[in-house]
Design an enzyme around this catalytic site. Structure first.
Site, PDB file in Angstrom:
ATOM      1  N   TYR A 194       0.947   5.475  16.368  1.00 21.14           N
ATOM      2  CA  TYR A 194      -0.165   4.608  15.960  1.00 21.14           C
ATOM      3  C   TYR A 194      -1.495   5.311  16.199  1.00 21.14           C
ATOM      4  CZ  TYR A 194      -3.134   0.469  15.534  1.00 21.14           C
ATOM      5  OH  TYR A 194      -4.105  -0.424  15.145  1.00 21.14           O
TER       6      TYR A 194
ATOM      7  N   VAL B 238       0.812  -1.221   0.000  1.00 22.10           N
ATOM      8  CA  VAL B 238       0.000   0.000   0.000  1.00 22.10           C
ATOM      9  C   VAL B 238       0.843   1.269   0.000  1.00 22.10           C
ATOM     10  CG1 VAL B 238      -1.989  -1.093   1.110  1.00 22.10           C
ATOM     11  CG2 VAL B 238      -0.239   0.021   2.527  1.00 22.10           C
TER      12      VAL B 238
END
Length: 267
Positions: free
Chosen positions: A142, A51
């Site tokens: 994150y 990706v």
């Protein structure tokens, strides 16, 4: 007509569970992996995809579309974990995490939109995280990357609704997957000012994953969303306390909520 589904990161964990469940419900499912040869026993076809590479994303989307001349559901599930004190995580690792968790899904969306716009329909489901609703200690990048994806989805929804395209976020809590093994861990340095607190928090995070819920719950939730005529903007899938923590952040004073999180992580 069978719906065609593309799931990024469909070789293991949540993505695999979603794919297998949708397959059992009669969907035409395609998953992706950076190394498809490692998963010869996959129940549904896996297409090579990174990706973070635009050409790879374009080739993957084009391949699925050429097979069926349509693309009904895209699930942006590919993601990467990262842990460590923000002061000590190399900046390049933070950038790499954003490339996978934020810019990767954006690239997938940009590639599939022309196809969905032409067919005047389509559903894009972005897998985010309950961690994206709060800045968690030693998981800052994150939390930030997943929180950014939540907001990007909100913007995309408004820009694409007139084309008949639907988009939503699904934020899981802790599930029993192999995400802990695959994430970047900043080492616990013996001379670090964060040695004790980071070390203890790391163990707690790993225990949360090990004791997490069955990924099949995510699969069933995604199936229900696909069959919902007008999906909500945000879905949270996790245990009661994890979902309740989001509500608490909305109603508690900032410092009170901060103290609650620090107590939870033993800081």
């Amino acid at each position: 007509m069978q719906k065609v589904v593309l799931i990024t990161g469909g070789s293991s964990g949540i993505g695999k569970s979603i794919g297998e469940f949708l397959l059992s419900k009669g969907f035409l499912v395609y998953g992706t992996s950076r190394n498809t040869s490692k998963y010869p026993e996959s129940l549904f076809p896996l297409i090579t995809l990174d990706v973070t590479q635009t050409a790879s994303v374009a080739a993957c989307v084009q391949e699925v579309f050429e097979l069926h001349q349509r693309l009904d559901v895209v699930i942006n599930n590919a993601g990467a974990g990262i842990t460590g004190p923000l002061e000590e995580i190399p900046t390049e690792e933070i950038k790499r995490n954003f490339e996978t968790n934020l810019f990767g899904p954006i690239e997938v969306i940009k590639c599939v939109l022309p196809f969905m716009r032409a067919q005047k329909s389509g559903l894009i489901i972005n897998v985010t995280s309950i961690a994206g609703y709060m800045g968690l200690p030693y998981r800052g990048p994150y939390s930030a990357s997943k929180g950014a994806l939540e907001l990007i989805t909100e913007a995309f929804r408004m820009e694409t609704q007139s084309f008949g395209i639907k988009m939503t976020n699904v934020a899981p809590g802790d599930f029993a997957t192999n995400i802990a093994a695959g994430r970047y861990h900043a080492p616990v340095k013996t001379d670090s000012a964060y040695k004790t607190s980071y070390g203890n928090t790391l163990k707690l995070m790993d225990n949360h994953v090990d004791e997490g819920q069955d990924p099949a719950l995510m699969a069933k939730a995604v199936y229900q969303i696909i069959n919902t005529p007008n999906p909500k903007i945000h879905y949270k899938i996790g245990n009661v306390m994890q979902k309740f923590s989001i509500l608490l952040k909305r109603v508690l004073p900032d410092k009170t909520y901060e103290k609650m999180l620090m107590k939870h992580f033993g800081l």
